[in-house]
Design a protein around this motif. Sequence first.
Motif, PDB file in Angstrom:
ATOM      1  N   LEU A   1       0.822  -1.227   0.113  1.00 36.03           N
ATOM      2  CA  LEU A   1      -0.066   0.127  -0.123  1.00 36.03           C
ATOM      3  C   LEU A   1       0.958   1.287  -0.135  1.00 36.03           C
ATOM      4  O   LEU A   1       0.278   2.412  -0.350  1.00 36.03           O
ATOM      5  CB  LEU A   1      -1.007   0.094   1.164  1.00 36.03           C
ATOM      6  CG  LEU A   1      -2.522  -0.374   1.119  1.00 36.03           C
ATOM      7  CD1 LEU A   1      -3.114  -0.440   2.346  1.00 36.03           C
ATOM      8  CD2 LEU A   1      -3.188   0.310   0.005  1.00 36.03           C
ATOM      9  N   LYS A   2       2.224   1.130   0.235  1.00 33.65           N
ATOM     10  CA  LYS A   2       2.872   2.349   0.454  1.00 33.65           C
ATOM     11  C   LYS A   2       3.056   3.271  -0.576  1.00 33.65           C
ATOM     12  O   LYS A   2       2.955   4.324  -0.677  1.00 33.65           O
ATOM     13  CB  LYS A   2       4.494   1.746   1.002  1.00 33.65           C
ATOM     14  CG  LYS A   2       5.401   2.914   1.395  1.00 33.65           C
ATOM     15  CD  LYS A   2       6.702   2.583   1.800  1.00 33.65           C
ATOM     16  CE  LYS A   2       7.476   3.719   2.454  1.00 33.65           C
ATOM     17  NZ  LYS A   2       8.894   3.347   2.715  1.00 33.65           N
ATOM     18  N   PRO A   3       3.259   2.664  -2.038  1.00 32.84           N
ATOM     19  CA  PRO A   3       3.388   3.552  -3.019  1.00 32.84           C
ATOM     20  C   PRO A   3       1.880   4.279  -3.347  1.00 32.84           C
ATOM     21  O   PRO A   3       2.045   5.383  -4.137  1.00 32.84           O
ATOM     22  CB  PRO A   3       3.281   2.544  -4.239  1.00 32.84           C
ATOM     23  CG  PRO A   3       4.151   1.385  -3.546  1.00 32.84           C
ATOM     24  CD  PRO A   3       3.540   1.185  -2.284  1.00 32.84           C
ATOM     25  N   TYR A   4       0.942   3.785  -2.696  1.00 32.55           N
ATOM     26  CA  TYR A   4      -0.439   4.491  -2.868  1.00 32.55           C
ATOM     27  C   TYR A   4      -0.844   5.372  -1.682  1.00 32.55           C
ATOM     28  O   TYR A   4      -2.033   5.153  -1.230  1.00 32.55           O
ATOM     29  CB  TYR A   4      -1.564   3.460  -3.359  1.00 32.55           C
ATOM     30  CG  TYR A   4      -0.869   2.775  -4.789  1.00 32.55           C
ATOM     31  CD1 TYR A   4      -0.642   3.250  -6.003  1.00 32.55           C
ATOM     32  CD2 TYR A   4      -0.719   1.244  -4.451  1.00 32.55           C
ATOM     33  CE1 TYR A   4      -0.022   2.732  -6.596  1.00 32.55           C
ATOM     34  CE2 TYR A   4      -0.071   0.818  -5.485  1.00 32.55           C
ATOM     35  CZ  TYR A   4      -0.107   1.346  -6.606  1.00 32.55           C
ATOM     36  OH  TYR A   4       0.672   0.582  -7.897  1.00 32.55           O
ATOM     37  N   SER A   5       0.189   5.521  -0.675  1.00 32.71           N
ATOM     38  CA  SER A   5      -0.141   6.202   0.497  1.00 32.71           C
ATOM     39  C   SER A   5      -1.016   7.445   0.390  1.00 32.71           C
ATOM     40  O   SER A   5      -1.778   7.821   1.137  1.00 32.71           O
ATOM     41  CB  SER A   5       1.186   6.389   1.357  1.00 32.71           C
ATOM     42  OG  SER A   5       2.024   7.298   0.544  1.00 32.71           O
ATOM     43  N   GLY A   6      -0.801   8.139  -0.719  1.00 34.01           N
ATOM     44  CA  GLY A   6      -1.222   9.367  -0.902  1.00 34.01           C
ATOM     45  C   GLY A   6      -2.912   9.095  -0.996  1.00 34.01           C
ATOM     46  O   GLY A   6      -3.714  10.065  -0.434  1.00 34.01           O
ATOM     47  N   ILE A   7      -3.189   8.438  -2.085  1.00 32.02           N
ATOM     48  CA  ILE A   7      -4.572   7.976  -2.140  1.00 32.02           C
ATOM     49  C   ILE A   7      -5.252   7.317  -0.991  1.00 32.02           C
ATOM     50  O   ILE A   7      -6.377   7.583  -0.451  1.00 32.02           O
ATOM     51  CB  ILE A   7      -4.654   7.050  -3.248  1.00 32.02           C
ATOM     52  CG1 ILE A   7      -4.212   7.372  -4.600  1.00 32.02           C
ATOM     53  CG2 ILE A   7      -6.129   6.497  -3.419  1.00 32.02           C
ATOM     54  CD1 ILE A   7      -4.265   6.315  -5.991  1.00 32.02           C
ATOM     55  N   THR A   8      -4.477   6.447  -0.336  1.00 32.21           N
ATOM     56  CA  THR A   8      -4.852   5.932   0.875  1.00 32.21           C
ATOM     57  C   THR A   8      -5.313   7.054   2.043  1.00 32.21           C
ATOM     58  O   THR A   8      -6.405   7.091   2.685  1.00 32.21           O
ATOM     59  CB  THR A   8      -3.816   4.839   1.440  1.00 32.21           C
ATOM     60  OG1 THR A   8      -3.611   3.927   0.736  1.00 32.21           O
ATOM     61  CG2 THR A   8      -4.484   4.169   2.837  1.00 32.21           C
ATOM     62  N   VAL A   9      -4.494   7.947   2.283  1.00 34.46           N
ATOM     63  CA  VAL A   9      -4.553   9.007   3.301  1.00 34.46           C
ATOM     64  C   VAL A   9      -5.926   9.792   2.680  1.00 34.46           C
ATOM     65  O   VAL A   9      -6.669  10.376   3.757  1.00 34.46           O
ATOM     66  CB  VAL A   9      -3.615   9.915   3.213  1.00 34.46           C
ATOM     67  CG1 VAL A   9      -3.597  11.066   4.079  1.00 34.46           C
ATOM     68  CG2 VAL A   9      -2.065   9.231   4.051  1.00 34.46           C
ATOM     69  N   ALA A  10      -5.752  10.256   1.544  1.00 39.28           N
ATOM     70  CA  ALA A  10      -6.805  10.941   1.336  1.00 39.28           C
ATOM     71  C   ALA A  10      -8.248  10.400   1.224  1.00 39.28           C
ATOM     72  O   ALA A  10      -9.388  10.766   1.880  1.00 39.28           O
ATOM     73  CB  ALA A  10      -6.681  11.403  -0.407  1.00 39.28           C
ATOM     74  N   ALA A  11      -8.327   9.212   1.135  1.00 38.94           N
ATOM     75  CA  ALA A  11      -9.558   8.263   1.330  1.00 38.94           C
ATOM     76  C   ALA A  11      -9.993   8.308   2.660  1.00 38.94           C
ATOM     77  O   ALA A  11     -11.099   8.271   3.039  1.00 38.94           O
ATOM     78  CB  ALA A  11      -9.257   6.756   0.803  1.00 38.94           C
ATOM     79  N   LEU A  12      -8.908   7.989   3.668  1.00 37.79           N
ATOM     80  CA  LEU A  12      -9.083   7.883   5.058  1.00 37.79           C
ATOM     81  C   LEU A  12      -9.560   9.330   5.681  1.00 37.79           C
ATOM     82  O   LEU A  12     -10.609   9.399   6.548  1.00 37.79           O
ATOM     83  CB  LEU A  12      -8.006   7.315   6.023  1.00 37.79           C
ATOM     84  CG  LEU A  12      -7.376   6.142   5.379  1.00 37.79           C
ATOM     85  CD1 LEU A  12      -6.143   5.718   6.224  1.00 37.79           C
ATOM     86  CD2 LEU A  12      -8.558   4.871   5.874  1.00 37.79           C
ATOM     87  N   PHE A  13      -8.841  10.466   4.986  1.00 40.39           N
ATOM     88  CA  PHE A  13      -9.334  11.727   5.589  1.00 40.39           C
ATOM     89  C   PHE A  13     -10.859  12.133   4.984  1.00 40.39           C
ATOM     90  O   PHE A  13     -11.571  12.520   5.995  1.00 40.39           O
ATOM     91  CB  PHE A  13      -8.498  12.834   4.907  1.00 40.39           C
ATOM     92  CG  PHE A  13      -8.726  14.095   5.361  1.00 40.39           C
ATOM     93  CD1 PHE A  13      -8.504  14.600   6.637  1.00 40.39           C
ATOM     94  CD2 PHE A  13      -9.417  15.017   4.471  1.00 40.39           C
ATOM     95  CE1 PHE A  13      -8.758  15.907   7.060  1.00 40.39           C
ATOM     96  CE2 PHE A  13      -9.688  16.176   4.895  1.00 40.39           C
ATOM     97  CZ  PHE A  13      -9.442  16.688   6.001  1.00 40.39           C
ATOM     98  N   ILE A  14     -11.355  11.769   4.034  1.00 39.42           N
ATOM     99  CA  ILE A  14     -12.531  12.173   3.345  1.00 39.42           C
ATOM    100  C   ILE A  14     -13.442  11.226   4.003  1.00 39.42           C
ATOM    101  O   ILE A  14     -14.451  11.647   4.513  1.00 39.42           O
ATOM    102  CB  ILE A  14     -12.430  11.824   1.717  1.00 39.42           C
ATOM    103  CG1 ILE A  14     -11.589  12.873   1.169  1.00 39.42           C
ATOM    104  CG2 ILE A  14     -13.999  11.822   1.550  1.00 39.42           C
ATOM    105  CD1 ILE A  14     -11.453  12.466  -0.366  1.00 39.42           C
ATOM    106  N   LYS A  15     -13.131   9.918   4.465  1.00 43.81           N
ATOM    107  CA  LYS A  15     -13.981   9.025   5.082  1.00 43.81           C
ATOM    108  C   LYS A  15     -14.299   9.567   6.512  1.00 43.81           C
ATOM    109  O   LYS A  15     -15.539   9.583   7.016  1.00 43.81           O
ATOM    110  CB  LYS A  15     -13.610   7.604   5.135  1.00 43.81           C
ATOM    111  CG  LYS A  15     -14.426   6.653   5.818  1.00 43.81           C
ATOM    112  CD  LYS A  15     -15.706   6.366   5.305  1.00 43.81           C
ATOM    113  CE  LYS A  15     -15.553   5.671   4.019  1.00 43.81           C
ATOM    114  NZ  LYS A  15     -17.189   5.336   3.484  1.00 43.81           N
TER     115      LYS A  15
END
Length: 565
Positions: A8-22
């Motif tokens: 998941l590390k290469p997609y940490s930006g998308i992951t963080v954005a998803a978690l923040f929006i959630k």
Amino acid sequence: MKKTLGYLKPYSGITVAALFIKFVGSVSELVLPYILSRIIDDLMPYGYISDIYLSGGVMLLFAIMALVCNIVANRLSAVAAGRMTHDLRYDLFSRTCYLKSGQVDGFTVPSLISRLTSDTYYVNQMVARSMRMGVRAPILLIGGLIFSFIMDAKLALIMLAALPFVCIGIYFITKKSVPQYAAVQKSGDNMVRSVQENVTGIRVIKALSKEDYENSKFEGVAGDVAENDFKANKIMSLTNPLTTLILNLCLVAVIVVGAYMSEDAGIMTAFLSYFTIILNAMLGISKIFVELSRGIASAARIEKVLDVDPSEEVFDLPEKFDDCAIAFEDVNFSYNGKENNLENISFALKKGQSLGIIGPTGCGKSTLINLMMRFYDVNSGAVYVDGVNVKSYKADDLRRKFGVVFQNDFLMADSVRENIDYGRKLKDEDIEKAVECAQAAEFVYSLPEGLEYDLAQKAGNLSGGQKQRLLVARALAGNPEIIVLDDSSSALDYATDAAMRKAITANYPDSAKVIVAQRVSSIKNCNLILVLDDGKIIGAGDHERLMQSCDEYRRIAETQMGAGL
């Protein structure tokens, strides 16, 4: 699990954005009951109509915000989980391709297929749903409790008291379910094996009219999968009823206590809303644990493959037999480490010469090929190629010397040219020369598009003899130093077989040839013939010498070619 989640590390930006929006969407949901309680208790009794409409508008704004945020976050989590699974599956496939033969034997092919398909799917579901519910459910749970404490601490304590019982129940249920899901996946491997065998052998099954027999066998295998899955789901199915029971008892307590202690209808309405939110959050957490149970078991199986080191260790060993293409020196080998499959094998083949290997099924003929190409390492003794111990070669450097046709080789659903070239970017003249020498030109150039003709899956639109000739052409096209034909002419008539061997000898004079065959006619002109039986050499020499000195070889020759040979 740590290695798997590292994808998941290469997609940490998308992951963080998803978690923040959630997070934003979940908080927006939590505000709604609180505003409703203010409307009921503080605005409606005094007839503040304009403030009621304003508060209603604020509630609508937060509801829309919650909807939009949840949709966007869910899509982002699907993107992150999908890309992570793509990378994981690619690396798993790549590692599987580079596994040594002994490592493949240890995992088994059906298990590797299952890990590439179902296990990566379960990991995908675990990550995607954890990103969706793993943030939302805890925020709703904790936020619901916080808002409850703000409005009425005594009622909130009643709800808080129920949570440890729910957590303890989920913990013990999950702990027991993870091993059970591992059993599900193991039985799934057996089902893949059964399907693979049936698809491969479908013509034999139909020829013997054994469809019902295979159906009954598959019923048992599928039954094991269903039984193990039922046991695992039976354990995990306790989470929802247990959570609902405990929280419903808590709800009764809240209503009873609230009836005596609270005079505000708005607070009681908000409490019931927050209770519903908390209940759904706990059910969501229980579902996450179901996915975690499957995902953890799958990740462990995937990481077992990823943790394997497939690289061939390269040793600096002394060179011998400088004038020989292939040499075996007192070689002993065992697949299982208990009994030898090859014993005391010694021979030497000079460059440009040909080696014939003959013997009954299971005597070790193909094992010799495996050791030459270092698919397996010898237990004792040594194997030399061009005078160098095979353990001193890098794998690619060693195997580049060979052009090989195995017993159970394969053709792809692709053009004839690509099946021969196989990504090597060979010259057209080399491919055409190989097709001619393999006696395949007559039928290849009669196909509608010649070399560009597309083969069906497993080359189902070719005959057995045509397939073998294309496989031989593939082996020859790279101009190898050593040509290995492992029972590659069994579907050819004697005339075609003889013509092919003659063409190979004439057009590849500097290449050493290794021919494994059941026909004496295929190897009688070889410079050296080995007669194997039970992993031992019982005869060695050319045809004339073996006819005089080896009873087994003479018996085979006379049976096949007549006593007057």
